[in-house]
Design a protein around this motif. Structure first.
Motif, PDB file in Angstrom:
ATOM      1  N   ASP A 133      65.191  39.311 120.928  1.00 14.81           N
ATOM      2  CA  ASP A 133      64.010  38.957 121.711  1.00 14.81           C
ATOM      3  C   ASP A 133      62.731  39.341 120.958  1.00 14.81           C
ATOM      4  O   ASP A 133      62.699  40.325 120.215  1.00 14.81           O
ATOM      5  N   ALA A 134      61.690  38.557 121.174  1.00 18.41           N
ATOM      6  CA  ALA A 134      60.419  38.824 120.496  1.00 18.41           C
ATOM      7  C   ALA A 134      59.742  40.098 121.002  1.00 18.41           C
ATOM      8  O   ALA A 134      58.922  40.687 120.285  1.00 18.41           O
ATOM      9  N   GLU A 135      60.050  40.538 122.212  1.00 17.47           N
ATOM     10  CA  GLU A 135      59.410  41.723 122.788  1.00 17.47           C
ATOM     11  C   GLU A 135      60.256  42.976 122.515  1.00 17.47           C
ATOM     12  O   GLU A 135      61.427  43.054 122.909  1.00 17.47           O
ATOM     13  N   PRO A 136      59.654  43.984 121.854  1.00 19.41           N
ATOM     14  CA  PRO A 136      60.416  45.198 121.524  1.00 19.41           C
ATOM     15  C   PRO A 136      61.023  45.900 122.733  1.00 19.41           C
ATOM     16  O   PRO A 136      62.121  46.462 122.636  1.00 19.41           O
ATOM     17  N   LEU A 137      60.337  45.911 123.897  1.00 22.46           N
ATOM     18  CA  LEU A 137      60.886  46.605 125.055  1.00 22.46           C
ATOM     19  C   LEU A 137      62.136  45.923 125.586  1.00 22.46           C
ATOM     20  O   LEU A 137      63.051  46.581 126.080  1.00 22.46           O
ATOM     21  N   VAL A 138      62.184  44.595 125.465  1.00 24.49           N
ATOM     22  CA  VAL A 138      63.383  43.865 125.890  1.00 24.49           C
ATOM     23  C   VAL A 138      64.529  44.190 124.935  1.00 24.49           C
ATOM     24  O   VAL A 138      65.667  44.445 125.360  1.00 24.49           O
ATOM     25  N   VAL A 176      60.545  60.165 125.924  1.00 19.45           N
ATOM     26  CA  VAL A 176      59.492  59.625 125.064  1.00 19.45           C
ATOM     27  C   VAL A 176      58.171  60.296 125.436  1.00 19.45           C
ATOM     28  O   VAL A 176      57.790  60.330 126.609  1.00 19.45           O
ATOM     29  N   VAL A 177      57.480  60.844 124.453  1.00 22.21           N
ATOM     30  CA  VAL A 177      56.258  61.611 124.690  1.00 22.21           C
ATOM     31  C   VAL A 177      55.086  60.928 124.001  1.00 22.21           C
ATOM     32  O   VAL A 177      55.169  60.580 122.818  1.00 22.21           O
ATOM     33  N   PHE A 178      53.998  60.742 124.747  1.00 22.19           N
ATOM     34  CA  PHE A 178      52.786  60.188 124.149  1.00 22.19           C
ATOM     35  C   PHE A 178      52.138  61.250 123.267  1.00 22.19           C
ATOM     36  O   PHE A 178      51.786  62.340 123.727  1.00 22.19           O
ATOM     37  N   ASP A 179      51.959  60.925 122.009  1.00 20.70           N
ATOM     38  CA  ASP A 179      51.414  61.865 121.029  1.00 20.70           C
ATOM     39  C   ASP A 179      49.886  61.806 121.097  1.00 20.70           C
ATOM     40  O   ASP A 179      49.263  60.882 120.580  1.00 20.70           O
ATOM     41  N   SER A 180      49.296  62.803 121.754  1.00 20.12           N
ATOM     42  CA  SER A 180      47.847  62.789 121.958  1.00 20.12           C
ATOM     43  C   SER A 180      47.104  63.119 120.673  1.00 20.12           C
ATOM     44  O   SER A 180      47.669  63.661 119.726  1.00 20.12           O
ATOM     45  N   ASP A 225      56.449  49.532 119.780  1.00 25.42           N
ATOM     46  CA  ASP A 225      57.288  49.952 118.661  1.00 25.42           C
ATOM     47  C   ASP A 225      58.063  51.230 118.970  1.00 25.42           C
ATOM     48  O   ASP A 225      59.056  51.530 118.309  1.00 25.42           O
ATOM     49  N   ALA A 226      57.611  51.987 119.975  1.00 24.47           N
ATOM     50  CA  ALA A 226      58.311  53.217 120.330  1.00 24.47           C
ATOM     51  C   ALA A 226      59.644  52.929 121.016  1.00 24.47           C
ATOM     52  O   ALA A 226      60.484  53.814 121.156  1.00 24.47           O
ATOM     53  N   GLY A 227      59.838  51.698 121.464  1.00 20.81           N
ATOM     54  CA  GLY A 227      61.121  51.342 122.057  1.00 20.81           C
ATOM     55  C   GLY A 227      61.305  51.915 123.444  1.00 20.81           C
ATOM     56  O   GLY A 227      62.342  52.509 123.750  1.00 20.81           O
ATOM     57  N   LEU A 228      60.324  51.715 124.298  1.00 16.06           N
ATOM     58  CA  LEU A 228      60.433  52.198 125.664  1.00 16.06           C
ATOM     59  C   LEU A 228      61.414  51.315 126.440  1.00 16.06           C
ATOM     60  O   LEU A 228      61.499  50.115 126.208  1.00 16.06           O
ATOM     61  N   HIS A 229      62.134  51.917 127.379  1.00 15.88           N
ATOM     62  CA  HIS A 229      63.086  51.164 128.209  1.00 15.88           C
ATOM     63  C   HIS A 229      63.245  51.896 129.535  1.00 15.88           C
ATOM     64  O   HIS A 229      62.990  53.095 129.628  1.00 15.88           O
ATOM     65  N   PRO A 230      63.653  51.208 130.603  1.00 16.10           N
ATOM     66  CA  PRO A 230      63.615  51.800 131.947  1.00 16.10           C
ATOM     67  C   PRO A 230      64.567  52.959 132.189  1.00 16.10           C
ATOM     68  O   PRO A 230      64.446  53.636 133.218  1.00 16.10           O
ATOM     69  N   ASP A 231      65.507  53.209 131.308  1.00 17.98           N
ATOM     70  CA  ASP A 231      66.389  54.370 131.480  1.00 17.98           C
ATOM     71  C   ASP A 231      65.826  55.612 130.796  1.00 17.98           C
ATOM     72  O   ASP A 231      66.475  56.657 130.791  1.00 17.98           O
ATOM     73  N   ALA A 232      64.634  55.495 130.252  1.00 16.30           N
ATOM     74  CA  ALA A 232      63.974  56.632 129.615  1.00 16.30           C
ATOM     75  C   ALA A 232      63.030  57.295 130.605  1.00 16.30           C
ATOM     76  O   ALA A 232      62.792  56.793 131.703  1.00 16.30           O
ATOM     77  N   ILE A 233      62.499  58.460 130.221  1.00 17.35           N
ATOM     78  CA  ILE A 233      61.338  59.016 130.915  1.00 17.35           C
ATOM     79  C   ILE A 233      60.199  59.071 129.895  1.00 17.35           C
ATOM     80  O   ILE A 233      60.423  59.311 128.705  1.00 17.35           O
TER      81      ILE A 233
END
Length: 781
Positions: free
Chosen positions: A464-469, A535-539, A567-575
Motif C-alpha cells: 500500500d502507498a500509505e505507510p500506516l496501512v 512509540v514515543v514522540f521525540d520532542s 515513516d515511524a510505522g504507527l498502527h492501531p495495536d501500538a500506544i
C-alpha cells in the motif's frame, strides 16, 4: 510550602526523640521474631504482639518504635492504639508531629487519639502556631471523639498563616471539629477566594459528612462561577452527606432539582443537573444506598422529563441519565432530541445502562447509523463491534459507504470484531478504496476478523502507498506467523502463506487469551509492556522525555519525530506517547486521528494537549488560557478516587507533586464525555484551573492527557532535602515508594545527593496512570 518540598521541619526533632528512646534501659525481647534480621519477620512479630497478653508487650512495642525499618515502626504504632498508658499516649502524640513520613504520622495520630483523645488534642493544638500544617493534619484524627467540644481560636489563627497549605490544613481540621458552628464556618470559608482553603474544607466534609449542611452545600452550587476543583468537591460533598442519611439525601435531591430548573444561568442549571447525577451515583462501599432514588420515576422526571431549552443543560441531563438505570427513558429522550451532541451523550447513556446485546437497544443503535450527526453514527458503529452479535453485519456493511471516513472506518473495524466471515467481501472491496484511511480501516477490520480467506488481502496491503496501512498489515502478519520477514519482503510473505497457509492457526492461541484474562495491576509494569509496540514522540531540546523513564524500566520503545509519523510505522495495536511540546505537522494530525479512532491509545503531556490532541481530535479538551507562563510544582489528588485507572497512583497516603514546566492546563470542553482523574486545588488557586489528568474515548481508541512533564517528576526538582533520611521520606510521601521497596535500596550510596537519587529512583505516578490504561487495552484484546 510549595508542592516539591516534603515536610522536613520536624525531622531533627524525630531523630532527637529516637535518640532519647535509645537511652532507655534494655527491655526483654520475648516476642519471637523481634530480634530477627529479617524486617518482614519483625513486622509479623510486632503484629502478633497487638493481641498478646504478655506483660512486657508495651515495652516491646515501644522498643519496636526504634526499629530502622519503617514498616516495623508502623506496625508498632498501630498496635499501641490499645495502650492504656498516658505516657505512651503522649509519646504517640509527639510522634504524630515528628515522624518524617505522612503515613507514619497518621498512624501515630490515630493511636494517640485512641489512647486519650483529649490529651492528644491538647498536644496537637499547642503546636498549631509553630507547626500549623502538621498539627492541623494530626487534629483530623480527633474529630470522631471531640467534634464540637473544643476551642476553635487556634484554627482562626491558622487560617491567617502565610503558608497556603497551613491555611488549608487549618480549614480542613476546622470543618471536622467545629460542631454546631460548622455551617457558619463553612459559609465564611466558601465566601472567600482561597481555592486551596475551600477545597480542603470540602474534602473534610466528603471524608466526614454532615447531613445538616446539605441545603447549604446545594446553595453553594448556585454560585455564578465555580472553579472546576470546587464544583467537583461541592457535588461530592452533597453526595457524601446524602449517603450518610437516606432521608436527608432524598430531601436534598428533591430540593436540588427545582433549583436546577429555576436557575437563570444555563451554566448554573447544567452544574446543578450534574450535581444531581453525582448524587445518584452508586457508592462502592454501600451499593444499595440511594438505590430507591435511582428507581423513582419522580426523580427521573425532575431531571429529564422537561428538557431544557439550552443544549448545554440537555447535555448535562443526558449525562445524568446514564446513572439512573432506566434505558427506556434514555431511548425516549434520544428519539425526541434535536441536537446531535446531546444525542451522542444519550446514545452513550443508553449503552451504559443496557448494553447493545439487548434487542431493543441494538435496534436503536442500528437506527442511529443513519443519524444526521457524524459523531452519533460513529458511536453507533463502534458500539456494534461486539463479538458474535447477531443481525448487524448488513447495517454495518451499509455504513461502509458513509460519507464520513470516521463512520466507515468504525464500521469496518466493528465488522472485524464480530468475527462473521460474511463481512469479508465488503472489507475486501473497502481495502481497495482511494482514501487510505478507509483502506487502513478495512485492513484493521480484517486483522480483527482473522479469517483465513482474508490473509491474502492483508498480504496485498504490504504494498500500500500509505505507510500506516503497510505497518498495520505487517504487524498482524508478524503476530500470525512468528516470522521476522521485513515489511517490504513481499515475496517472502507470499511464499510463506502459499506453503503453510492452510495449517496456520487463525484464532488467538488459548494460552494467550488466558494470560490476558489473568492480567492485573502490578507495581512493576515492565511485564505488561512485553510485546507491545510503544512509540514515543521525540520532542525538541528542552521538551519532555518519557523515554528516559521507559528506558529506566527496560520497557522497549521507539521514537517518532514531527513530520515523520508516517515513516515511524504507527498502527492501531501500538500506544503512542506524545512528549511535550508535541508540535506535529498537518499530515501527522491526520494520521494520529486515524490511529486513535482505529483503536490506538494516545497519551500526551503538557503542550501536547494543544499541539497534538486538540489538533488531531478536537472538541474534547483544549488549553486553558492562563495569565502567564505556568511554572510551578503542585500537589495533586485523585478527582475520581474509585477509578480503576488510578490504581497504584495514590496508594499509601501518597501525594504526587506535578512538575509544571510552562505547562498547558486542561480546559474540559465536554464534561459528559471527558472524565477528570486527577486535580490540584493548589494549581487552581494559583492559575485558575486545576485539572491535571483527563481522558476520553474517540472512535475505537482512547486519549489521555496529563499536564506535567513525564521525566522531571521527583528528585529532579525536589528542594530542601539534605540528608538520606529526608530523601527516603520524600520518596515515600511523593513518589509512592512502599516501605518494602525502600527497604531494598535504602543502603545505596546514591541517597547522599538529589541528582544521584534521581538517576535511580523515579517518580512512576504518571507511568502507573498510563499503565492502567495499557492494562485495560490488553484485557480488551
Amino acid at each position: 510550602m510549595n508542592g516539591t518540598a516534603t515536610t522536613t521541619t520536624s525531622f531533627m526533632q524525630h531523630i532527637q526523640l529516637l535518640a532519647l528512646l535509645a537511652l532507655l534501659a534494655p527491655v526483654p525481647n520475648n516476642a519471637q521474631g523481634l530480634d530477627s534480621d529479617d524486617p518482614a519477620e519483625r513486622v509479623e512479630a510486632v503484629r502478633a504482639l497487638a493481641d498478646s497478653s504478655d506483660e512486657d508487650r508495651e515495652k516491646e512495642l515501644l522498643t519496636a518504635l526504634k526499629d530502622d525499618d519503617w514498616a516495623v515502626v508502623e506496625a508498632a504504632l498501630v498496635a499501641l492504639a490499645t495502650s492504656q498508658n498516658q505516657k505512651t499516649g503522649d509519646q504517640l502524640a509527639k510522634l504524630a508531629l515528628d515522624l518524617p513520613v505522612a503515613r507514619l504520622r497518621a498512624a501515630a495520630a490515630r493511636s494517640a487519639v485512641a489512647v486519650d483523645a483529649e490529651r492528644a488534642f491538647d498536644a496537637f493544638y499547642k503546636k498549631l502556631a509553630k507547626e500549623p500544617e502538621l498539627a492541623s493534619e494530626a487534629l483530623w484524627a480527633t474529630a470522631a471523639a471531640l467534634d464540637g467540644q473544643v476551642s476553635l481560636k487556634a484554627f482562626d489563627r491558622g487560617l491567617k498563616s502565610k503558608e497556603p497549605y497551613a491555611r488549608a490544613a487549618a480549614a480542613g481540621a476546622l470543618m471536622r471539629l467545629a460542631g454546631a458552628e460548622r455551617g457558619e464556618r463553612l459559609a465564611d470559608l466558601l465566601e472567600g477566594d482561597d481555592v486551596l482553603v475551600q477545597a480542603s474544607a470540602l474534602d473534610a466534609l466528603i471524608a466526614r459528612p454532615d447531613p445538616t449542611l446539605l441545603t447549604q452545600l446545594i446553595e453553594a452550587l448556585r454560585a455564578p462561577r465555580l472553579v472546576d476543583v470546587i464544583e467537583r468537591r461541592l457535588a461530592e460533598a452533597v453526595r457524601s452527606a446524602a449517603f450518610a442519611d437516606e432521608a436527608a439525601g432524598r430531601e436534598a435531591l428533591t430540593a436540588l432539582l427545582p433549583k436546577a430548573n429555576a436557575a437563570a444561568s444555563a451554566n448554573v442549571r447544567a452544574r446543578l443537573v450534574r450535581a444531581a447525577g453525582t448524587l445518584l451515583e452508586a457508592r462502592s462501599d454501600a451499593p444499595e444506598r440511594g438505590a430507591a432514588w435511582r428507581r423513582d420515576p419522580a426523580v427521573l422526571e425532575g431531571i429529564a422529563g422537561a428538557p431544557d431549552g439550552d443544549a448545554a443543560v440537555r447535555r448535562a441531563q443526558a449525562g445524568v441519565l446514564a446513572k439512573l438505570g432506566t434505558a427506556e427513558a434514555a431511548r425516549t429522550a434520544l428519539a425526541n432530541e434535536g441536537d446531535g451532541h446531546v444525542r451522542l451523550i444519550l446514545l452513550d447513556a443508553l449503552l451504559r445502562l443496557q448494553g447493545v446485546t439487548d434487542d431493543d437497544v441494538k435496534a436503536t443503535v442500528v437506527a442511529r447509523l443513519a443519524d444526521p450527526d457524524e459523531r452519533v453514527r460513529e458511536r453507533a458503529a463502534v458500539a456494534l463491534g461486539v463479538r458474535d452479535l447477531a443481525g448487524v453485519v448488513a447495517p454495518l456493511v451499509g455504513a461502509l459507504e458513509d460519507p464520513s471516513w470516521r463512520v466507515a472506518g468504525a464500521a469496518a473495524i466493528s465488522l472485524g470484531i464480530l468475527h462473521d466471515e460474511g463481512a469479508l467481501g465488503a472489507l475486501e472491496r473497502m481495502s481497495k478504496h482511494g482514501d487510505w484511511r478507509r483502506r487502513g480501516s478495512a485492513i484493521v477490520g480484517l486483522t480483527k476478523l482473522r479469517a483465513r480467506a482474508g490473509v491474502p488481502i492483508v498480504l496485498a496491503a504490504l504494498s500500500d502507498a500509505e505507510p500506516l496501512v503497510r505497518r498495520t498489515a505487517w504487524e498482524f502478519l508478524l503476530d500470525l506467523s512468528n516470522k521476522d520477514f521485513a515489511i517490504d519482503a513481499q515475496s517472502d510473505w507470499k511464499a510463506w502463506w502459499q506453503e503453510v497457509g492452510e495449517q496456520v492457526r487463525m484464532e488467538v492461541p488459548p494460552a494467550v487469551l488466558a494470560r490476558r484474562k489473568e492480567l492485573g495491576y502490578t507495581r512493576d509494569p515492565r511485564s505488561l509492556y512485553e510485546g507491545l509496540d510503544v512509540v514515543v514522540f521525540d520532542s525538541r531540546a528542552g521538551g519532555d522525555r518519557i523515554q528516559v523513564v521507559l528506558d529506566f524500566l527496560e520497557i522497549e520503545n521507539r521514537m517518532a519525530r514531527a513530520g515523520q509519523i508516517a515513516d515511524a510505522g504507527l498502527h492501531p495495536d501500538a500506544i503512542y506517547i506524545a512528549n511535550c511540546p508535541g508540535e506535529i505537522a498537518p499530515d501527522d494530525a491526520e494520521r494520529l486521528e486515524w490511529f486513535v479512532r482505529s483503536g490506538g491509545y494516545l497519551f500526551a503531556s503538557c503542550w501536547s494537549l494543544q499541539e497534538t490532541i486538540a489538533r488531531s481530535i478536537p472538541g474534547f479538551v483544549q488549553r486553558y488560557e492562563t495569565g502567564g507562563e505556568v511554572m510551578d510544582d503542585v500537589r495533586c489528588v485523585p478527582a475520581r478516587p474509585g477509578s480503576p485507572y488510578l490504581r497504584g497512583v495514590f496508594d499509601f497516603d501518597v501525594r504526587p507533586s506535578y512538575a509544571l514546566v510552562g505547562a498547558y492546563l486542561i480546559d474540559v470542553l465536554d464534561p459528559e464525555l471527558v472524565e477528570v482523574l486527577i486535580d490540584s486545588p493548589e494549581c487552581a488557586s494559583r492559575w485558575g484551573a486545576g485539572t491535571m489528568a483527563a481522558w476520553f474515548r474517540a472512535g475505537h481508541g482512547v486519549v489521555l492527557d496529563s499536564v506535567n512533564h513525564f521525566d522531571v517528576q521527583g528528585f529532579e526538582r525536589a528542594q530542601g532535602l539534605k540528608k538520606p533520611e529526608q530523601r527516603w521520606a520524600y520518596a515515600v510521601d511523593h513518589l509512592g515508594l512502599t516501605f518494602e521497596e525502600l527497604r531494598e535500596v535504602k543502603d545505596e550510596k546514591y541517597w547522599k545527593k538529589n541528582n544521584q537519587v534521581a538517576e535511580h529512583v523515579k517518580d512512576l505516578s504518571v507511568l502507573r496512570l498510563i499503565t492502567n490504561f495499557v492494562l485495560d487495552q490488553r484485557k480488551r484484546e
